[in-house]
Scaffold this motif. Structure first.
Motif, mmCIF file in Angstrom:
data_model
loop_
_atom_site.group_PDB
_atom_site.id
_atom_site.type_symbol
_atom_site.label_atom_id
_atom_site.label_comp_id
_atom_site.label_asym_id
_atom_site.label_seq_id
_atom_site.Cartn_x
_atom_site.Cartn_y
_atom_site.Cartn_z
ATOM 1 N N LYS A 156 -1.791 3.598 7.488
ATOM 2 C CA LYS A 156 -1.445 4.821 8.224
ATOM 3 C C LYS A 156 0.068 4.924 8.432
ATOM 4 O O LYS A 156 0.664 5.998 8.246
ATOM 5 C CB LYS A 156 -2.140 4.823 9.585
ATOM 6 C CG LYS A 156 -3.626 5.111 9.561
ATOM 7 C CD LYS A 156 -4.110 5.096 11.009
ATOM 8 C CE LYS A 156 -5.571 5.410 11.127
ATOM 9 N NZ LYS A 156 -6.014 5.361 12.535
ATOM 10 N N ASP A 157 0.681 3.822 8.837
ATOM 11 C CA ASP A 157 2.119 3.811 9.055
ATOM 12 C C ASP A 157 2.866 4.115 7.758
ATOM 13 O O ASP A 157 3.856 4.853 7.761
ATOM 14 C CB ASP A 157 2.570 2.468 9.608
ATOM 15 C CG ASP A 157 2.079 2.209 11.027
ATOM 16 O OD1 ASP A 157 1.634 3.181 11.683
ATOM 17 O OD2 ASP A 157 2.123 1.047 11.469
ATOM 18 N N ALA A 158 2.398 3.546 6.654
ATOM 19 C CA ALA A 158 3.032 3.809 5.357
ATOM 20 C C ALA A 158 2.890 5.272 4.970
ATOM 21 O O ALA A 158 3.827 5.879 4.426
ATOM 22 C CB ALA A 158 2.411 2.912 4.282
ATOM 23 N N ARG A 159 1.737 5.853 5.291
ATOM 24 C CA ARG A 159 1.522 7.260 4.951
ATOM 25 C C ARG A 159 2.427 8.160 5.786
ATOM 26 O O ARG A 159 2.918 9.197 5.303
ATOM 27 C CB ARG A 159 0.054 7.627 5.165
ATOM 28 C CG ARG A 159 -0.272 9.024 4.697
ATOM 29 C CD ARG A 159 -1.761 9.351 4.803
ATOM 30 N NE ARG A 159 -1.946 10.715 4.377
ATOM 31 C CZ ARG A 159 -1.774 11.777 5.151
ATOM 32 N NH1 ARG A 159 -1.437 11.615 6.423
ATOM 33 N NH2 ARG A 159 -1.949 13.005 4.679
ATOM 34 N N GLU A 160 2.677 7.773 7.041
ATOM 35 C CA GLU A 160 3.530 8.581 7.910
ATOM 36 C C GLU A 160 4.939 8.710 7.329
ATOM 37 O O GLU A 160 5.626 9.717 7.554
ATOM 38 C CB GLU A 160 3.612 7.950 9.312
ATOM 39 C CG GLU A 160 2.365 8.164 10.156
ATOM 40 C CD GLU A 160 2.137 9.638 10.482
ATOM 41 O OE1 GLU A 160 3.126 10.338 10.761
ATOM 42 O OE2 GLU A 160 0.966 10.058 10.445
ATOM 43 N N THR A 161 5.385 7.693 6.613
ATOM 44 C CA THR A 161 6.735 7.760 6.037
ATOM 45 C C THR A 161 6.809 8.713 4.856
ATOM 46 O O THR A 161 7.924 9.058 4.410
ATOM 47 C CB THR A 161 7.199 6.369 5.576
ATOM 48 O OG1 THR A 161 6.394 5.931 4.463
ATOM 49 C CG2 THR A 161 7.094 5.347 6.712
ATOM 50 N N LEU A 162 5.638 9.113 4.335
ATOM 51 C CA LEU A 162 5.610 10.011 3.174
ATOM 52 C C LEU A 162 5.586 11.472 3.560
ATOM 53 O O LEU A 162 5.860 12.343 2.727
ATOM 54 C CB LEU A 162 4.373 9.697 2.313
ATOM 55 C CG LEU A 162 4.221 8.278 1.780
ATOM 56 C CD1 LEU A 162 2.903 8.160 1.008
ATOM 57 C CD2 LEU A 162 5.403 7.885 0.903
ATOM 58 N N PRO B 107 -0.957 9.571 -0.200
ATOM 59 C CA PRO B 107 -0.658 10.873 0.414
ATOM 60 C C PRO B 107 -1.902 11.665 0.814
ATOM 61 O O PRO B 107 -1.856 12.468 1.754
ATOM 62 C CB PRO B 107 0.129 11.603 -0.688
ATOM 63 C CG PRO B 107 0.738 10.509 -1.500
ATOM 64 C CD PRO B 107 -0.294 9.423 -1.508
ATOM 65 N N GLN B 108 -3.027 11.445 0.117
ATOM 66 C CA GLN B 108 -4.249 12.193 0.409
ATOM 67 C C GLN B 108 -5.211 11.441 1.331
ATOM 68 O O GLN B 108 -6.266 11.961 1.687
ATOM 69 C CB GLN B 108 -4.955 12.527 -0.907
ATOM 70 C CG GLN B 108 -4.167 13.472 -1.805
ATOM 71 C CD GLN B 108 -4.503 13.297 -3.282
ATOM 72 O OE1 GLN B 108 -3.707 12.807 -4.066
ATOM 73 N NE2 GLN B 108 -5.706 13.713 -3.649
ATOM 74 N N ALA B 109 -4.837 10.237 1.725
ATOM 75 C CA ALA B 109 -5.742 9.378 2.500
ATOM 76 C C ALA B 109 -5.632 9.686 3.989
ATOM 77 O O ALA B 109 -5.084 8.903 4.781
ATOM 78 C CB ALA B 109 -5.439 7.912 2.218
ATOM 79 N N THR B 110 -6.189 10.816 4.388
ATOM 80 C CA THR B 110 -6.095 11.262 5.783
ATOM 81 C C THR B 110 -7.259 10.783 6.642
ATOM 82 O O THR B 110 -7.257 11.020 7.856
ATOM 83 C CB THR B 110 -6.043 12.802 5.831
ATOM 84 O OG1 THR B 110 -7.271 13.320 5.296
ATOM 85 C CG2 THR B 110 -4.867 13.340 5.026
ATOM 86 N N ARG B 111 -8.254 10.126 6.032
ATOM 87 C CA ARG B 111 -9.459 9.773 6.778
ATOM 88 C C ARG B 111 -9.736 8.263 6.719
ATOM 89 O O ARG B 111 -10.849 7.816 6.508
ATOM 90 C CB ARG B 111 -10.656 10.568 6.248
ATOM 91 C CG ARG B 111 -10.483 12.079 6.375
ATOM 92 C CD ARG B 111 -11.683 12.842 5.870
ATOM 93 N NE ARG B 111 -12.894 12.516 6.606
ATOM 94 C CZ ARG B 111 -14.102 13.024 6.321
ATOM 95 N NH1 ARG B 111 -14.239 13.870 5.313
ATOM 96 N NH2 ARG B 111 -15.164 12.664 7.034
ATOM 97 N N LEU B 112 -8.691 7.498 6.937
ATOM 98 C CA LEU B 112 -8.810 6.041 6.848
ATOM 99 C C LEU B 112 -9.734 5.481 7.921
ATOM 100 O O LEU B 112 -10.452 4.506 7.686
ATOM 101 C CB LEU B 112 -7.428 5.402 6.936
ATOM 102 C CG LEU B 112 -6.579 5.556 5.669
ATOM 103 C CD1 LEU B 112 -5.123 5.277 5.962
ATOM 104 C CD2 LEU B 112 -7.094 4.613 4.572
ATOM 105 N N ILE C 198 0.836 -1.203 0.000
ATOM 106 C CA ILE C 198 0.000 0.000 0.000
ATOM 107 C C ILE C 198 0.872 1.254 0.000
ATOM 108 O O ILE C 198 0.401 2.349 -0.353
ATOM 109 C CB ILE C 198 -0.952 -0.002 1.217
ATOM 110 C CG1 ILE C 198 -2.193 0.868 0.947
ATOM 111 C CG2 ILE C 198 -0.228 0.425 2.478
ATOM 112 C CD1 ILE C 198 -3.110 0.342 -0.109
ATOM 113 N N LYS C 199 2.133 1.114 0.346
ATOM 114 C CA LYS C 199 3.048 2.261 0.366
ATOM 115 C C LYS C 199 3.196 2.891 -1.013
ATOM 116 O O LYS C 199 3.562 4.070 -1.126
ATOM 117 C CB LYS C 199 4.422 1.839 0.887
ATOM 118 C CG LYS C 199 5.165 0.857 -0.007
ATOM 119 C CD LYS C 199 6.506 0.453 0.573
ATOM 120 C CE LYS C 199 7.193 -0.607 -0.280
ATOM 121 N NZ LYS C 199 7.421 -0.200 -1.671
ATOM 122 N N ASP C 200 2.919 2.132 -2.070
ATOM 123 C CA ASP C 200 3.060 2.625 -3.440
ATOM 124 C C ASP C 200 1.746 3.149 -4.018
ATOM 125 O O ASP C 200 1.693 3.519 -5.187
ATOM 126 C CB ASP C 200 3.590 1.510 -4.349
ATOM 127 C CG ASP C 200 4.963 1.005 -3.915
ATOM 128 O OD1 ASP C 200 5.799 1.844 -3.546
ATOM 129 O OD2 ASP C 200 5.175 -0.219 -3.934
#
Length: 267
Positions: free
Chosen positions: A260-266, A192-197, A185-187
């Motif tokens: 969420k964790d993957a998004r935090e790395t971005l 980057p826009q998925a703030t409301r998971l 999912i990191k790719d």
């Protein structure tokens, strides 16, 4: 048009004319005309991942539709033995010969545009919902390189779910896959826009349940399940898909946290 009493829920059409290959797809999908007067993007059981890609396309597309996404109508498409014999391209002729019988088609969205992540922005809740869906069905194919998103009539449409359900390419440890995060999912193009998971998770857990999942899984044609020889009875295969999806839904916090964790790395 051929009626389909065996597989209620989807129409069956007879393919009448092969229009052209769509070579941007690795499995050589094609544009074709059917006997109902409409054009379809055909996915062939004789291509790459064979029937498993069609199963993933069917399940992923119908789950997405149930969750409220725009998805082109899916239909069963029938190719008779004579179809494609006049095709001059040997590779395509071999593909059509290996795809006689029941295949899958997506209604062709004429003049649709490929979604450009650099030029367009997706609402944060919608982005979160799409990321949730792809983590749920383990879809590896919604990246910046290949978004599999279209803009049609000014709306976002989801296509091409044939690269989902990674577990069914081996059938080993499907229970482990069902309760695991989805690292790829990191790719995802919309991560980057998925703030409301969490909002997406709450909504979709209210829409999906075992009965709904079972209804969708029952759409899988018996011959597609048995073609891979992973199981001896089609119902055994359907039961694995049902249990996989049900267990994954019950443990959605695992893949939501992974996203969420993957998004935090971005950021």
């Amino acid at each position: 048009m051929v009626t389909n009493p065996v597989y209620p829920g989807l129409r069956t059409v007879q393919v009448m004319r092969y229009v052209m290959p769509l070579r941007e797809g690795g499995s050589l999908p094609a544009l074709a005309d059917a006997d109902d007067g409409f054009s379809y993007v055909l996915k062939f059981k004789g291509a790459g991942q064979r029937e498993k890609a069609l199963i993933a396309e069917l399940l992923g597309g119908e789950i997405a539709r149930l969750l409220g996404f725009n998805v082109p109508e899916l239909v069963f498409t029938y190719l008779d033995e004579a179809f494609g014999k006049s095709e001059g391209d040997e590779e395509i002729q071999d593909l059509l010969k290996g795809s006689q019988g029941l295949n899958l088609g997506l209604h062709f969205l004429s003049k649709a545009l490929t979604f450009d992540p650099g030029a367009g922005k997706v609402d944060e809740l919608l982005a979160s919902k799409i990321v949730w869906l792809d983590a749920f069905i383990t879809n590896v194919d919604r990246t910046f390189r290949n978004t599999n998103l279209l803009i049609w009539n000014r709306e976002l449409w989801l296509i091409d779910h044939g690269a989902s359900f990674l577990f069914h390419h081996s059938w080993d440890n499907w229970e482990k896959h069902a309760i695991s995060p989805f690292p790829m999912i990191k790719d995802h193009v919309l991560l980057p826009q998925a703030t409301r998971l969490d909002d997406a998770d709450q909504e979709f857990r209210s829409k999906l349940n075992q009965d709904v999942i079972r209804t969708i899984v029952q759409l899988i044609p018996e011959e597609w399940i048995l073609a891979s020889r992973d199981v001896e009875e089609a119902e055994d295969g359907r039961l694995v898909y049902e249990k996989f999806l049900t267990m994954r839904l019950e443990n959605s916090e695992v893949f939501v946290k992974g996203a969420k964790d993957a998004r935090e790395t971005l950021i």
